[in-house]
Design a protein around this motif. Structure first.
Motif, PDB file in Angstrom:
ATOM      1  N   MET A 197      15.819  -4.119  -2.429  1.00 22.21           N
ATOM      2  CA  MET A 197      14.381  -4.160  -2.692  1.00 22.21           C
ATOM      3  C   MET A 197      13.950  -5.575  -3.109  1.00 22.21           C
ATOM      4  O   MET A 197      12.878  -6.040  -2.742  1.00 22.21           O
ATOM      5  CB  MET A 197      14.006  -3.186  -3.813  1.00 22.21           C
ATOM      6  N   GLY A 231      -2.439   2.747  -3.391  1.00 20.78           N
ATOM      7  CA  GLY A 231      -1.051   3.176  -3.305  1.00 20.78           C
ATOM      8  C   GLY A 231      -0.577   3.642  -4.663  1.00 20.78           C
ATOM      9  O   GLY A 231      -1.359   3.697  -5.616  1.00 20.78           O
ATOM     10  N   GLY A 232       0.709   3.949  -4.747  1.00 22.09           N
ATOM     11  CA  GLY A 232       1.283   4.489  -5.977  1.00 22.09           C
ATOM     12  C   GLY A 232       2.026   3.426  -6.776  1.00 22.09           C
ATOM     13  O   GLY A 232       1.731   2.232  -6.680  1.00 22.09           O
ATOM     14  N   ARG A 247      13.654  -7.651  -0.128  1.00 23.46           N
ATOM     15  CA  ARG A 247      12.454  -7.287   0.641  1.00 23.46           C
ATOM     16  C   ARG A 247      11.227  -8.017   0.094  1.00 23.46           C
ATOM     17  O   ARG A 247      10.460  -8.622   0.823  1.00 23.46           O
ATOM     18  CB  ARG A 247      12.232  -5.772   0.535  1.00 23.46           C
ATOM     19  N   LYS A 248      11.049  -7.962  -1.227  1.00 24.40           N
ATOM     20  CA  LYS A 248       9.875  -8.604  -1.826  1.00 24.40           C
ATOM     21  C   LYS A 248       9.933 -10.115  -1.668  1.00 24.40           C
ATOM     22  O   LYS A 248       8.911 -10.755  -1.405  1.00 24.40           O
ATOM     23  CB  LYS A 248       9.763  -8.217  -3.302  1.00 24.40           C
ATOM     24  N   GLU A 250      11.884   6.050   4.623  1.00 25.58           N
ATOM     25  CA  GLU A 250      10.515   5.558   4.823  1.00 25.58           C
ATOM     26  C   GLU A 250      10.085   5.606   6.279  1.00 25.58           C
ATOM     27  O   GLU A 250       8.961   5.245   6.593  1.00 25.58           O
ATOM     28  CB  GLU A 250      10.360   4.151   4.239  1.00 25.58           C
ATOM     29  N   LEU A 283      16.549   2.331   2.714  1.00 25.94           N
ATOM     30  CA  LEU A 283      15.291   3.106   2.826  1.00 25.94           C
ATOM     31  C   LEU A 283      14.928   3.407   4.274  1.00 25.94           C
ATOM     32  O   LEU A 283      13.924   4.060   4.537  1.00 25.94           O
ATOM     33  CB  LEU A 283      14.141   2.317   2.191  1.00 25.94           C
ATOM     34  N   GLY A 292       4.958   2.102  -6.438  1.00 31.31           N
ATOM     35  CA  GLY A 292       5.618   1.053  -5.640  1.00 31.31           C
ATOM     36  C   GLY A 292       4.645  -0.053  -5.284  1.00 31.31           C
ATOM     37  O   GLY A 292       4.968  -1.244  -5.349  1.00 31.31           O
ATOM     38  N   THR A 293       3.430   0.339  -4.929  1.00 32.68           N
ATOM     39  CA  THR A 293       2.392  -0.632  -4.580  1.00 32.68           C
ATOM     40  C   THR A 293       2.055  -1.508  -5.779  1.00 32.68           C
ATOM     41  O   THR A 293       1.958  -2.739  -5.666  1.00 32.68           O
ATOM     42  CB  THR A 293       1.123   0.129  -4.121  1.00 32.68           C
ATOM     43  N   MET A 310       0.569   2.752   4.701  1.00 28.73           N
ATOM     44  CA  MET A 310       1.371   1.679   5.313  1.00 28.73           C
ATOM     45  C   MET A 310       1.352   1.797   6.834  1.00 28.73           C
ATOM     46  O   MET A 310       1.098   0.824   7.550  1.00 28.73           O
ATOM     47  CB  MET A 310       2.825   1.743   4.823  1.00 28.73           C
ATOM     48  N   GLU A 329       3.886  -2.104  -8.438  1.00 30.24           N
ATOM     49  CA  GLU A 329       5.031  -2.950  -8.798  1.00 30.24           C
ATOM     50  C   GLU A 329       5.072  -4.186  -7.911  1.00 30.24           C
ATOM     51  O   GLU A 329       5.241  -5.310  -8.395  1.00 30.24           O
ATOM     52  CB  GLU A 329       6.319  -2.122  -8.673  1.00 30.24           C
ATOM     53  N   GLU A 330       4.878  -3.976  -6.630  1.00 34.52           N
ATOM     54  CA  GLU A 330       4.942  -5.100  -5.682  1.00 34.52           C
ATOM     55  C   GLU A 330       3.793  -6.080  -5.956  1.00 34.52           C
ATOM     56  O   GLU A 330       3.981  -7.293  -5.973  1.00 34.52           O
ATOM     57  CB  GLU A 330       4.845  -4.563  -4.246  1.00 34.52           C
ATOM     58  N   CYS A 387       0.834  -1.205   0.000  1.00 28.27           N
ATOM     59  CA  CYS A 387       0.000   0.000   0.000  1.00 28.27           C
ATOM     60  C   CYS A 387       0.864   1.249   0.000  1.00 28.27           C
ATOM     61  O   CYS A 387       2.088   1.163   0.114  1.00 28.27           O
ATOM     62  CB  CYS A 387      -0.954  -0.004   1.194  1.00 28.27           C
ATOM     63  N   GLY A 388       0.213   2.389  -0.130  1.00 28.74           N
ATOM     64  CA  GLY A 388       0.918   3.642  -0.337  1.00 28.74           C
ATOM     65  C   GLY A 388       1.753   4.098   0.864  1.00 28.74           C
ATOM     66  O   GLY A 388       1.345   3.955   2.013  1.00 28.74           O
ATOM     67  N   SER A 389       2.904   4.673   0.541  1.00 30.63           N
ATOM     68  CA  SER A 389       3.698   5.323   1.590  1.00 30.63           C
ATOM     69  C   SER A 389       3.168   6.749   1.808  1.00 30.63           C
ATOM     70  O   SER A 389       3.665   7.483   2.649  1.00 30.63           O
ATOM     71  CB  SER A 389       5.175   5.355   1.188  1.00 30.63           C
ATOM     72  N   ARG A 390       2.157   7.125   1.033  1.00 32.73           N
ATOM     73  CA  ARG A 390       1.464   8.412   1.209  1.00 32.73           C
ATOM     74  C   ARG A 390       0.052   8.132   1.713  1.00 32.73           C
ATOM     75  O   ARG A 390      -0.494   7.049   1.466  1.00 32.73           O
ATOM     76  CB  ARG A 390       1.370   9.153  -0.120  1.00 32.73           C
TER      77      ARG A 390
END
Ligand code: AMP
Length: 193
Positions: free
Chosen positions: A87, A106-107, A90-91, A72, A68, A109-110, A46, A112-113, A8-11
């Motif tokens: 990264m 999310g944006g 992490r995934k 973050e 990060l 990053g969300t 997040m 992509e994951e 989910c978004g970091s924003r």
């Protein structure tokens, strides 16, 4: 289902509806005793999911790459914090730890994951459920794109259906519980005309 990875978004997004939706996710995970696996941030959507899991007595595991850590803003009260080098690690760690995967709003990053793990499901590399939590109809444009992909024959209906969609976290987790992964052995041999 013992654990779920949440992307989910970091924003926080433009409206309280996203943070409220994230809080509902944390509450439901805690209620069902499902461990949260996520990117370890204390900010944005997040942070709201993790706060809510912890406030409701649940278990939250965060996975954060070293580089990060500052940017973050690592959540200070996680049940477990795992620091990795990259990264990709992490995934991979999140994929190992989780029994299912959910994207909240999310944006990039969300997305992509989520799309990495969803495409791995299509390839039969894992059999775990993947779902979009469509808070505030955020993912409607993506669902429209899926329809376009189907129409233009870049996507098979069977694989489209591997991305479960629900507006409510309870409904999505119920779908996860009854999820039967399709047989993907035919992926490379079926008629793709
Ligand atoms: P965003 O949805 O863009 O706010 O990003 C949410 C999460 O995705 C954050 O934890 C980011 O670290 C992560 N992220 C951002 N960009 C990427 C990327 N290119 N690949 C993988 N994860 C990313």
């Amino acid at each position: 289902m013992k654990s779920v990875a949440v992307f989910c978004g970091s924003r926080p997004g433009s409206s309280d509806v996203y943070i409220e939706g994230a809080k509902a996710v944390g509450k439901e995970l805690a209620k069902r005793k499902i461990t949260l696996v996520y990117g370890a941030a204390s900010v944005g959507v997040m942070g709201a999911v993790a706060d809510s899991v912890l406030e409701n007595g649940g278990h939250a595991i965060g996975v954060m790459p070293e580089f990060l850590k500052k940017k973050e803003i690592v959540h200070p009260r996680l049940s477990e914090l795992i620091i990795v080098d990259t990264m990709h690690e992490r995934k991979a760690k999140m994929a190992d730890l989780a029994d299912g995967f959910i994207a909240l709003p999310g944006g990039p990053g969300t997305l992509e994951e989520f799309f990495e793990i969803y495409t791995w499901a299509q390839l039969g590399l894992h059999q775990k459920p993947c779902g979009l939590l469509n808070i505030n109809q955020y993912y409607d444009p993506l669902i429209t794109l899926y329809k376009h992909m189907l129409k233009e024959k870049f996507l098979d209906e069977k694989f489209r259906d591997m991305a479960l969609v629900d507006g409510e976290i309870g409904g999505l987790l119920d779908q996860f519980d009854s999820y039967e992964p399709p047989n993907v052995k035919t992926y490379l041999t079926e008629d793709r005309t």
